[in-house]
Design a protein around this motif. Structure first.
Motif, PDB file in Angstrom:
ATOM      1  N   VAL A  19      43.527  20.473 -76.819  1.00  0.00           N
ATOM      2  CA  VAL A  19      43.174  19.634 -75.676  1.00  0.00           C
ATOM      3  C   VAL A  19      42.379  20.478 -74.689  1.00  0.00           C
ATOM      4  N   GLN A  20      41.068  20.263 -74.657  1.00  0.00           N
ATOM      5  CA  GLN A  20      40.192  21.021 -73.778  1.00  0.00           C
ATOM      6  C   GLN A  20      39.033  20.144 -73.341  1.00  0.00           C
ATOM      7  N   GLY A  21      38.350  20.572 -72.296  1.00  0.00           N
ATOM      8  CA  GLY A  21      37.234  19.797 -71.781  1.00  0.00           C
ATOM      9  C   GLY A  21      37.619  19.028 -70.525  1.00  0.00           C
ATOM     10  N   ALA A  41      50.679  16.868 -62.748  1.00  0.00           N
ATOM     11  CA  ALA A  41      51.231  18.219 -62.780  1.00  0.00           C
ATOM     12  C   ALA A  41      51.749  18.560 -64.171  1.00  0.00           C
ATOM     13  N   ARG A  42      52.406  17.617 -64.809  1.00  0.00           N
ATOM     14  CA  ARG A  42      52.921  17.847 -66.153  1.00  0.00           C
ATOM     15  C   ARG A  42      51.778  18.001 -67.157  1.00  0.00           C
ATOM     16  N   PHE A  43      50.762  17.133 -67.019  1.00  0.00           N
ATOM     17  CA  PHE A  43      49.638  17.188 -67.947  1.00  0.00           C
ATOM     18  C   PHE A  43      48.884  18.512 -67.797  1.00  0.00           C
ATOM     19  N   ALA A  44      48.636  18.941 -66.561  1.00  0.00           N
ATOM     20  CA  ALA A  44      47.909  20.189 -66.320  1.00  0.00           C
ATOM     21  C   ALA A  44      48.683  21.396 -66.833  1.00  0.00           C
ATOM     22  N   ASP A  49      43.765  24.174 -70.809  1.00  0.00           N
ATOM     23  CA  ASP A  49      42.335  24.245 -71.115  1.00  0.00           C
ATOM     24  C   ASP A  49      41.607  22.939 -70.782  1.00  0.00           C
ATOM     25  N   ALA A  50      42.329  21.959 -70.283  1.00  0.00           N
ATOM     26  CA  ALA A  50      41.710  20.694 -69.887  1.00  0.00           C
ATOM     27  C   ALA A  50      41.492  20.680 -68.380  1.00  0.00           C
ATOM     28  N   SER A 208      37.394  12.426 -77.576  1.00  0.00           N
ATOM     29  CA  SER A 208      37.817  13.799 -77.832  1.00  0.00           C
ATOM     30  C   SER A 208      39.332  13.863 -77.924  1.00  0.00           C
ATOM     31  N   ALA A 209      39.837  15.015 -78.367  1.00  0.00           N
ATOM     32  CA  ALA A 209      41.284  15.222 -78.411  1.00  0.00           C
ATOM     33  C   ALA A 209      41.873  15.161 -77.009  1.00  0.00           C
ATOM     34  N   ALA A 210      41.116  15.619 -76.012  1.00  0.00           N
ATOM     35  CA  ALA A 210      41.598  15.597 -74.632  1.00  0.00           C
ATOM     36  C   ALA A 210      41.775  14.166 -74.137  1.00  0.00           C
TER      37      ALA A 210
END
Length: 225
Positions: A19-21, A41-44, A49-50, A208-210
């Motif tokens: 998960v990036q971008g 906050a949880r996602f970050a 890398d996102a 994308s995967a992100a």
């Protein structure tokens, strides 16, 4: 187009599908801040890398940006959009209450009383207090004495707490004040007015995967189980 091409090329090189971008997210003004912060906050933390790029806007601004590909997702209060390239998924319902300081809540509260008290509302083009009146009484108030068009939920609440007038806010935001008695819900309570919070995304485009991760985790975090 250059930004989108760059995202596609990075994803092509992303053999592990990590998960990036950049994820571009639109929000209606007044989206519950504490709900948003917990999820972001949880996602970050889980995906360092996102990059999340947030943008607030009106209903029309978010529609246009999503349809034109300037946003990947939008949290919105309506599910309708022109065309067939927008998908909307219901997240949760939000109960809306007309609240005031105790002094303004005395006595019977009907349409006539609503026309007599000062009001704090959000947008002049779509007055929420009048929608509350139509929901509970079947018709709008004859006139409203709107002292401030405040735009955001938190500002409406702060102005109500500072005795500027009555205003409509989500129940979860004022649960503590209602319990302590510093604010009161006024008017009929038989059939609460509710808003549905929707997550919108574009369909028929490369993902994308992100973007897949954001949608999956938003649905898991924000949909009642």
């Amino acid at each position: 187009y250059q930004n989108e091409l760059g995202e596609v090329l990075r994803e092509v090189r992303n053999e592990e599908q990590s998960v990036q971008g950049t994820i571009r997210v639109g929000l209606f003004v007044g989206f519950p801040r504490e709900v948003l912060v917990r999820f972001l906050a949880r996602f970050a933390k889980d995906h360092p890398d996102a990059t999340l790029r947030l943008r607030y806007g009106s209903r029309d601004e978010l529609r246009e940006a999503l349809a034109e590909g300037r946003l990947d997702f939008a949290f919105a209060l309506d599910a309708e959009d022109p065309g067939d390239r927008i998908q909307a998924t219901a997240l949760y319902e939000e109960e809306l209450l007309l609240v005031s300081r105790p002094a303004l809540a005395k006595g019977r509260f009907d349409l006539a009383r609503l026309s007599e008290v000062p009001v704090v509302d959000y947008y002049q083009g779509d007055p929420l207090v009048q929608r509350w009146a139509r929901h509970h009484f079947g018709e709008p108030a004859a006139a409203l004495d709107v002292r401030v068009w405040a735009a955001t939920t938190q500002l409406v609440l702060d102005l109500v707490k500072n005795r500027v007038g009555v205003g409509v806010v989500p129940r979860h935001l004022v649960a503590g004040e209602l319990e302590r008695g510093s604010l009161r819900a006024i008017g009929p309570q038989r059939k609460p007015l509710r808003d549905i919070i929707w997550l919108k995304s574009r369909t028929g485009t490369w993902r994308s995967a992100a973007l897949d991760a954001f949608e999956t985790e938003a649905l898991q975090a924000l949909t009642p189980h």
